[in-house]
Design a protein around this motif. Structure first.
Motif, mmCIF file in Angstrom:
data_model
loop_
_atom_site.group_PDB
_atom_site.id
_atom_site.type_symbol
_atom_site.label_atom_id
_atom_site.label_comp_id
_atom_site.label_asym_id
_atom_site.label_seq_id
_atom_site.Cartn_x
_atom_site.Cartn_y
_atom_site.Cartn_z
ATOM 1 N N GLY A 29 8.973 68.572 44.958
ATOM 2 C CA GLY A 29 9.126 69.673 43.848
ATOM 3 C C GLY A 29 8.682 69.005 42.635
ATOM 4 N N VAL A 49 14.958 71.768 40.040
ATOM 5 C CA VAL A 49 13.645 71.529 40.704
ATOM 6 C C VAL A 49 13.279 72.796 41.554
ATOM 7 C CG1 VAL A 49 12.750 70.245 42.644
ATOM 8 C CG2 VAL A 49 14.682 69.130 41.058
ATOM 9 N N LYS A 50 11.813 72.812 41.391
ATOM 10 C CA LYS A 50 11.194 74.144 41.902
ATOM 11 C C LYS A 50 10.293 73.285 42.906
ATOM 12 C CE LYS A 50 8.895 78.368 41.247
ATOM 13 N NZ LYS A 50 8.551 79.508 40.359
ATOM 14 N N CYS A 72 21.671 78.351 42.585
ATOM 15 C CA CYS A 72 20.259 78.153 42.973
ATOM 16 C C CYS A 72 19.379 79.671 43.055
ATOM 17 C CB CYS A 72 20.269 77.472 44.453
ATOM 18 S SG CYS A 72 20.968 78.576 45.597
ATOM 19 N N GLU A 75 13.534 79.687 45.404
ATOM 20 C CA GLU A 75 12.867 78.571 45.734
ATOM 21 C C GLU A 75 12.947 77.419 44.807
ATOM 22 O OE1 GLU A 75 9.739 80.897 44.413
ATOM 23 O OE2 GLU A 75 9.549 82.231 46.267
ATOM 24 N N SER A 76 14.122 77.263 44.125
ATOM 25 C CA SER A 76 14.642 76.244 43.227
ATOM 26 C C SER A 76 16.215 76.032 43.306
ATOM 27 C CB SER A 76 14.208 76.669 41.583
ATOM 28 O OG SER A 76 13.171 77.808 41.865
#
Length: 474
Positions: A29, A49-50, A72, A75-76
């Protein structure tokens, strides 16, 4: 020798990283700015974080422990700094360890990202990907990650395939572990389930989630309430469940409980008539399961033994390994049920084979757990760091989710049961008896069994099997 110190790593916005989620493998990521309305968790050194990935293949957190207050997105996620490692420094190591198709696709996405970024000063956006049903399973050896809080992943549905083994056994396996919801077509047969313990509860929950019609019974009736709320029907007795259902599963603690359930008052046998199917998922000895098969078949019923390898978490996640033997046709009729509750299901032939194989599997597991505890205590009494021992083991060939989880239990003094100590001792006892029956020595299992018996004498029966550690320190 002094414990090895962790080398501090400075990370910053824009860095490519490996992000560790729960007990599962790291995923590539990029550290990015979080959405403006997304607050950073308090008291935690985190980065947002992606993750990289292709359509429907990126692991995603569905839900974090509420007490962590970690928001969250699809996707992250906020990831603690100790759960992050620089991408380039560990790329070769990660690629060597993890050979999964989805993992490779994610790495390819990173490399494509780097190609586009080469020679450009501006920040590039990670390609979007849709929701993913669960993270790939597997062991990441040679790369130590600190323990992280439990993470709840979205329930999945698995497409399965049947394949023949060289040994002649048959297995039903997950053909696509990232299959989308709806890929399992539940059987139209009425399903019964007897026994809602640590394993049975997760199994029933997954049967219901995948659309099966389920009637439940438990010796302690209150345990049925939650499943009734989820759509299950209530059976007043085992006999009633069997008589009103096409296939009835049972998962109880030991040979005595398995026999009482079938042969006792208002038991399974009273509900059996021609065509009724009974699947015993309890871990028992071959003699017990053979006796139960005989009485069921004598009434015109069909019988399958199907003990499961796993623990409470794997049961909840629908990732058990099912070992079946007996009526082959019934095994195939149970296909959608096995798909809902497990990642793999093996057909091992005649009744008794699954019981024997299950006891051997648990004998190995129980002996390994005792050895882990012995090693940790030896490290302690010789002045070595137990944490450093775990770090070393996690970077070697023994690295596994099991090893890490059980060591963390011991280091944290948390013995909440995921697999009861009393049951692994029971399985060791039965495995030793199995060896005796064929005059085969089992000295390692016998030694481990004595340690578990000592732990039971210290009132550890209802704790997790990792509480065998306490047998060495008292």
């Amino acid at each position: 020798m002094a414990a090895a110190a962790a080398v501090p790593v400075n990370l910053r916005l824009g860095d490519l990283v490996w992000g560790k989620l729960g007990r599962y493998p790291p995923w590539p990521g990029k550290i990015v700015n979080p959405p403006k309305d997304l607050k950073k968790p308090r008291g935690k050194k985190c980065f947002f974080v992606k993750f990289f990935g292709t359509e429907d293949h990126l692991p995603v957190l569905e839900e974090l422990e509420p007490k962590l207050h970690h928001p969250c997105t699809r996707e992250s996620a906020w990831i603690k700094v100790e759960q992050l490692k620089p991408y380039h420094a560990h790329k070769e190591e990660m690629i060597k360890i993890n050979k999964g198709k989805r993992f490779q696709q994610a790495v390819d996405a990173v490399e494509e990202f780097l190609k586009k970024a080469k020679g450009k000063d501006q920040d590039l956006t990670i390609p979007e990907s849709s929701t993913v049903k669960r993270m790939m399973t597997g062991t990441v050896a040679g790369f130590k990650w600190p323990p992280s809080p439990a993470v709840c992943y979205q329930a999945i549905t698995k497409k399965l395939k049947v394949c023949e083994e060289e040994t002649g056994s048959t297995s039903i396996q997950a053909a696509d572990s990232t299959a989308i919801n709806g890929s399992i077509t539940p059987t139209d047969k009425k399903i019964g389930f007897l026994g809602l313990g640590l394993m049975g509860s997760g199994i029933v929950s997954n049967l219901l989630k995948m659309g099966h019609t389920v009637t439940v019974w438990n010796r302690t009736a209150e345990k049925c309430d939650l499943f009734i709320q989820e759509g299950a029907r209530l059976g007043r007795t085992p006999a009633e469940v069997v008589s009103t259902c096409d296939i009835t599963f049972a998962c109880v603690s030991d040979p005595k409980a398995a026999k009482d359930l079938v042969l006792g008052p208002s038991g399974v046998l009273q509900g059996i008539r021609p065509g009724k199917c009974y699947v015993d998922m309890s871990t028992v000895d071959a003699d017990t399961v053979t006796e139960l098969a005989q009485v069921i078949v004598s009434r015109g019923g069909r019988f399958l033994e199907a003990p499961v390898s796993g623990n409470q978490q794997l049961s909840n996640d629908g990732m058990l390994v099912i070992l079946a033997a007996g009526d082959r046709g019934l095994y195939e009729d149970c296909s959608s049920c096995f798909q809902a509750m497990g990642k793999t299901s093996f057909f091992l032939g005649e009744v008794g084979n699954a019981a024997k194989m299950m006891l051997i599997v648990n004998m190995v597991q129980g002996s390994f757990m005792a050895t882990i505890a012995e090693g940790l205590t030896l490290a302690q009494v010789t002045g070595q760091s137990q944490q450093t021992l775990l770090d070393i083991l996690n970077q070697g060939q023994l690295a596994s989710i099991f090893l890490d989880q059980k060591c963390q239990n011991i280091l944290q003094g948390n013995f909440k049961p995921d697999f009861y100590l009393k049951y692994i001792q029971k399985d060791l006892r039965l495995a030793i008896a199995l060896g005796d029956s064929v005059n085969h020595p089992t000295p390692m299992a016998a030694a481990a069994n004595e340690v578990y018996k000592r732990a039971k004498a210290l009132d550890q029966s209802d704790n997790d099997m990792s509480a065998v550690y306490r047998a060495y320190i008292h």
